[in-house]
Structures are given as structure tokens and as C-alpha cells.
Write a protein that holds these residues in place. Structure first.
Motif, PDB file in Angstrom:
ATOM      1  N   VAL A   1      -8.667  -3.171  -3.242  1.00 15.80           N
ATOM      2  CA  VAL A   1      -8.627  -1.797  -3.482  1.00 15.80           C
ATOM      3  C   VAL A   1      -7.245  -1.320  -3.599  1.00 15.80           C
ATOM      4  CG1 VAL A   1      -8.694   0.318  -1.953  1.00 15.80           C
ATOM      5  CG2 VAL A   1     -10.694  -1.288  -2.012  1.00 15.80           C
ATOM      6  N   GLU A   2      -6.291  -1.864  -2.843  1.00 19.13           N
ATOM      7  CA  GLU A   2      -4.937  -1.474  -2.802  1.00 19.13           C
ATOM      8  C   GLU A   2      -4.107  -1.911  -4.294  1.00 19.13           C
ATOM      9  OE1 GLU A   2      -3.735  -3.207   0.787  1.00 19.13           O
ATOM     10  OE2 GLU A   2      -4.549  -1.571   1.941  1.00 19.13           O
ATOM     11  N   SER A   3      -4.664  -3.113  -4.704  1.00 19.16           N
ATOM     12  CA  SER A   3      -4.248  -3.239  -6.206  1.00 19.16           C
ATOM     13  C   SER A   3      -4.615  -2.536  -7.293  1.00 19.16           C
ATOM     14  CB  SER A   3      -4.663  -4.766  -6.302  1.00 19.16           C
ATOM     15  OG  SER A   3      -3.986  -5.747  -5.378  1.00 19.16           O
ATOM     16  N   LEU A   4      -6.123  -2.110  -6.986  1.00 18.59           N
ATOM     17  CA  LEU A   4      -6.505  -1.211  -8.334  1.00 18.59           C
ATOM     18  C   LEU A   4      -5.688   0.140  -8.084  1.00 18.59           C
ATOM     19  CD1 LEU A   4     -10.131  -2.041  -7.754  1.00 18.59           C
ATOM     20  CD2 LEU A   4      -8.893  -2.317 -10.107  1.00 18.59           C
ATOM     21  N   ARG A   5      -5.502   0.565  -7.038  1.00 19.37           N
ATOM     22  CA  ARG A   5      -4.665   1.849  -6.836  1.00 19.37           C
ATOM     23  C   ARG A   5      -3.379   1.763  -7.202  1.00 19.37           C
ATOM     24  NH1 ARG A   5      -6.769   3.423  -0.666  1.00 19.37           N
ATOM     25  NH2 ARG A   5      -8.681   4.860  -1.349  1.00 19.37           N
ATOM     26  N   ALA A   6      -2.836   0.601  -6.857  1.00 22.03           N
ATOM     27  CA  ALA A   6      -1.368   0.353  -7.171  1.00 22.03           C
ATOM     28  C   ALA A   6      -1.357   0.238  -8.721  1.00 22.03           C
ATOM     29  CB  ALA A   6      -0.679  -0.773  -6.703  1.00 22.03           C
ATOM     30  N   SER A   7      -2.349  -0.205  -9.576  1.00 21.74           N
ATOM     31  CA  SER A   7      -2.385  -0.362 -11.014  1.00 21.74           C
ATOM     32  C   SER A   7      -2.285   0.938 -11.686  1.00 21.74           C
ATOM     33  CB  SER A   7      -3.484  -1.081 -11.554  1.00 21.74           C
ATOM     34  OG  SER A   7      -4.497  -0.456 -11.235  1.00 21.74           O
ATOM     35  N   GLY A   8      -2.800   2.112 -11.152  1.00 20.94           N
ATOM     36  CA  GLY A   8      -2.896   3.380 -11.669  1.00 20.94           C
ATOM     37  C   GLY A   8      -4.258   3.455 -12.720  1.00 20.94           C
TER      38      GLY A   8
ATOM     39  N   LEU B   1     -15.302   0.910  -9.184  1.00 19.98           N
ATOM     40  CA  LEU B   1     -15.235  -0.123  -8.314  1.00 19.98           C
ATOM     41  C   LEU B   1     -14.414   0.045  -6.789  1.00 19.98           C
ATOM     42  CD1 LEU B   1     -15.537  -3.280  -8.330  1.00 19.98           C
ATOM     43  CD2 LEU B   1     -13.301  -3.788  -9.212  1.00 19.98           C
ATOM     44  N   VAL B   2     -13.561   1.000  -7.036  1.00 25.61           N
ATOM     45  CA  VAL B   2     -12.895   1.159  -5.666  1.00 25.61           C
ATOM     46  C   VAL B   2     -13.918   1.946  -4.905  1.00 25.61           C
ATOM     47  CG1 VAL B   2     -11.062   2.900  -4.845  1.00 25.61           C
ATOM     48  CG2 VAL B   2     -10.648   1.441  -6.598  1.00 25.61           C
TER      49      VAL B   2
ATOM     50  N   PRO C   1       0.624  -1.195   0.163  1.00 26.66           N
ATOM     51  CA  PRO C   1       0.130   0.059   0.044  1.00 26.66           C
ATOM     52  C   PRO C   1       0.723   1.254  -0.069  1.00 26.66           C
ATOM     53  CG  PRO C   1      -0.937  -1.668   1.635  1.00 26.66           C
ATOM     54  CD  PRO C   1       0.220  -2.197   1.031  1.00 26.66           C
ATOM     55  N   GLY C   2       0.644   2.184  -0.934  1.00 17.75           N
ATOM     56  CA  GLY C   2       1.283   3.369  -1.126  1.00 17.75           C
ATOM     57  C   GLY C   2       2.716   3.182  -1.730  1.00 17.75           C
ATOM     58  N   HIS C   3       2.979   2.238  -2.189  1.00 17.63           N
ATOM     59  CA  HIS C   3       4.374   1.819  -2.973  1.00 17.63           C
ATOM     60  C   HIS C   3       4.181   1.142  -3.944  1.00 17.63           C
ATOM     61  CE1 HIS C   3       6.797   3.440   0.616  1.00 17.63           C
ATOM     62  NE2 HIS C   3       5.880   3.008   1.327  1.00 17.63           N
ATOM     63  N   GLY C   4       3.056   0.781  -4.451  1.00 17.09           N
ATOM     64  CA  GLY C   4       3.031  -0.099  -5.728  1.00 17.09           C
ATOM     65  C   GLY C   4       3.310  -1.451  -5.710  1.00 17.09           C
ATOM     66  N   THR C   5       3.807  -2.156  -6.854  1.00 17.56           N
ATOM     67  CA  THR C   5       4.512  -3.316  -6.600  1.00 17.56           C
ATOM     68  C   THR C   5       5.941  -3.490  -6.406  1.00 17.56           C
ATOM     69  OG1 THR C   5       4.760  -3.508  -9.200  1.00 17.56           O
ATOM     70  CG2 THR C   5       2.733  -4.269  -8.178  1.00 17.56           C
TER      71      THR C   5
ATOM     72  N   LEU D   1     -16.303  -0.326  -3.306  1.00 18.16           N
ATOM     73  CA  LEU D   1     -15.725  -1.088  -2.219  1.00 18.16           C
ATOM     74  C   LEU D   1     -15.188  -0.204  -1.077  1.00 18.16           C
ATOM     75  CD1 LEU D   1     -13.267  -3.196  -4.366  1.00 18.16           C
ATOM     76  CD2 LEU D   1     -15.083  -4.107  -3.086  1.00 18.16           C
ATOM     77  N   GLY D   2     -15.572   1.122  -1.188  1.00 19.38           N
ATOM     78  CA  GLY D   2     -15.199   1.832   0.161  1.00 19.38           C
ATOM     79  C   GLY D   2     -13.859   2.256   0.046  1.00 19.38           C
ATOM     80  N   GLY D   3     -13.255   2.651  -1.109  1.00 21.40           N
ATOM     81  CA  GLY D   3     -11.973   2.923  -1.147  1.00 21.40           C
ATOM     82  C   GLY D   3     -11.425   4.073  -0.565  1.00 21.40           C
ATOM     83  N   ALA D   4     -12.755   5.192  -0.301  1.00 21.91           N
ATOM     84  CA  ALA D   4     -12.200   6.264   0.145  1.00 21.91           C
ATOM     85  C   ALA D   4     -11.585   6.490   1.627  1.00 21.91           C
ATOM     86  CB  ALA D   4     -13.521   7.040  -0.021  1.00 21.91           C
ATOM     87  N   ARG D   5     -12.012   5.230   2.237  1.00 23.89           N
ATOM     88  CA  ARG D   5     -11.554   5.203   3.679  1.00 23.89           C
ATOM     89  C   ARG D   5      -9.930   5.269   4.052  1.00 23.89           C
ATOM     90  NH1 ARG D   5     -12.435  -1.297   4.932  1.00 23.89           N
ATOM     91  NH2 ARG D   5     -11.411  -1.924   3.076  1.00 23.89           N
TER      92      ARG D   5
END
Lengths: 102, 156
Positions: free
Chosen positions: B130-137, B148-149, A52-56, B152-156
Motif C-alpha cells: 500500500v505504501e509503495s503504491l501510494r509513494a509511486s503516485g 489494488l490499494v 510512509p508519507g515521504h515517498g522514496t 488491500l484496505g488502503g483506506a485505513r
């Protein structure tokens, strides 16, 4: 008996062999800023993490398969790190919860 | 008319090795020109050289993308079982086609009595999604991923 299976039962003597190791041995949780220890038994050269916050992040696997990776201090408790061994077509993986304290 | 016999002899003044030396020099010159041309070509085509440098990693990335795409369209049970490697590929490649699989996983965790994902795992799977979708850009450039985020409540 954990980790062993009974092959045959001979009166007075049990013959046992160790169960095959899982491809990845991943803890359920790691402390904030702590060291994530993952045992890799698939022989891959590196594993992948979604942090989280760092990508892959790709982490090299040493010869003994024991990966030790320091969780960045800004990864908060309550988040989850996703793990993959990238061993296609049968990859293994799991999730590690980051917690405030263990 | 009388024909006199003529004996043709090799010119002894010319050294034997001269011609072959000339050939050798010409050959070396041609080889050098080819090598210099190849090097110049590689230097002037950055895309080609980048592709050559990245040959090995792209093979692994192609394999994981192929695997993930087939998993996204396959049985739901297999997708749930391999959700962590799947979400890693989604995060790493940022491939919009993999949002389909993420939506299928999200449907499971958003359904109260959904099968396959144990109640205790739902929160962790939601965080992984949520974290994978965010990391994907993808959240910034794909409407479905952003929606989708939000679901899933991704704003929390």
C-alpha cells in the motif's frame, strides 16, 4: 556458535571461520522518531527507502557501511519502511516496522 | 632574340613569420567560433543539457527498471524473495508496468492459505504494498493501482 560455522572437527580442536556477512543488516523495528541503523555490507554508495508519507528517500552510505537515519516524527507507529540497497542485478532489502515504543 | 637569365630571389622585405602568424590567427578565430557555437547550442537546448546532467542517475534507474520488469514477469518465488527492492523500484519510478508484480504479491497476501509469504509477514507485506503504491503516485493516475490499494484496505 551464532555467526560461525564449523569447518572441520579435529579431536580436541575445532577450526572455524566466520560466516559471510549478509548484504544488509536491518532491524525488525524502529521507534517513532527514532534512529534507524542499517549496516550495509555490499559497498553501495547509497540505499533507498520507501517512507510512509515521504515517498522514496536516498540515504548515503558512509565508508564504514553504518547508516544512521532519523525517522521523521510524522511517520506513525504501525507503518512500515521498505529498504533496498539498489545493488542490481542482485539487490537486497527488507522491511522495518515503525512502532510506538521499543 | 636573346633570352637573358633571370634569377628569382625571395623578397627580403617581407618578414618570414608573417604568413604563419596570419594562419595562426585564422586558426584561432575558427576555433573560437566553433567553441562559441557549441556553448550557444548547449545553452539553447535545455533538454539536451538536462539529459547530459542526468546521465549517471538515469543509468542506475534504467538498470533497476529493467531488473524490476523482468522480475514482475518471472517466477513468483523470486518476486516474493525480492519484494522489498521491487517495491522500492515501483515507488521510485511510478512505472505502471510494475503494478503487475504488485498484483501478484497482493494475491498472495490476500489468499488465506497462500504459499511463500509466512502468515506473520502478511500484514507487513500488505503495508509495504500500500505504501509503495501510494509513494509511486500511481494511485491517482492508474485504475489498477487504485483498485489494488482499495482491495488491500488502503483506506485505513
Amino acid at each position: 556458535m551464532t555467526g560461525w560455522k564449523l569447518l572441520a572437527w579435529v579431536p580436541g580442536r575445532a577450526i572455524q571461520e566466520p560466516l559471510p556477512k549478509p548484504p544488509l543488516e536491518i532491524p525488525d523495528a524502529v521507534a517513532e522518531g527514532g534512529v534507524l541503523v542499517i549496516q550495509v555490507n555490499t559497498g553501495v554508495a547509497e540505499i533507498g527507502l520507501v517512507v510512509p508519507g515521504h515517498g522514496t528517500v536516498l540515504v548515503p552510505v558512509p565508508k564504514d557501511g553504518r547508516v544512521e537515519w532519523r525517522v521523521p516524527p510524522d511517520v506513525p507507529g504501525g507503518s512500515t519502511i521498505t529498504v533496498s540497497d539498489r545493488n542490481y542485478p542482485n539487490p537486497a532489502g527488507g522491511a522495518v516496522d515503525v512502532v510506538g515504543s521499543l | 632574340m636573346q633570352l637573358d637569365p633571370v634569377l628569382v630571389l625571395p623578397d627580403t622585405d617581407v618578414p618570414r613569420g608573417l604568413l604563419s602568424r596570419r594562419s595562426l590567427l585564422a586558426l584561432l578565430g575558427a576555433g573560437g567560433a566553433v567553441a562559441a557555437g557549441s556553448a550557444l547550442g548547449v545553452l539553447l537546448t535545455p533538454h539536451a543539457s538536462a539529459a547530459q546532467r542526468g546521465a549517471a542517475p538515469s543509468t542506475l534507474e534504467e538498470a533497476e527498471l529493467r531488473w524490476a520488469r523482468s522480475l514482475a514477469e518471472g517466477p513468483l518465488g523470486a518476486l516474493v524473495a525480492a519484494r522489498s527492492p521491487y517495491l522500492f523500484v515501483l515507488a521510485r519510478t511510478g512505472d505502471a508496468g510494475l503494478v503487475d508484480g504488485a498484483e501478484r504479491l497482493a494475491q498472495l497476501v490476500l489468499t488465506v492459505d497462500g504459499p511463500l509469504v509466512a502468515a506473520g509477514d502478511r500484514e507487513a507485506v500488505t503495508r509495504q504494498l500500500v505504501e509503495s503504491l501510494r509513494a509511486s503516485g500511481l494511485v491517482e493516475r492508474d485504475v489498477r493501482a487504485a483498485a489494488l490499494v482499495a482491495r488491500l484496505g488502503g483506506a485505513r
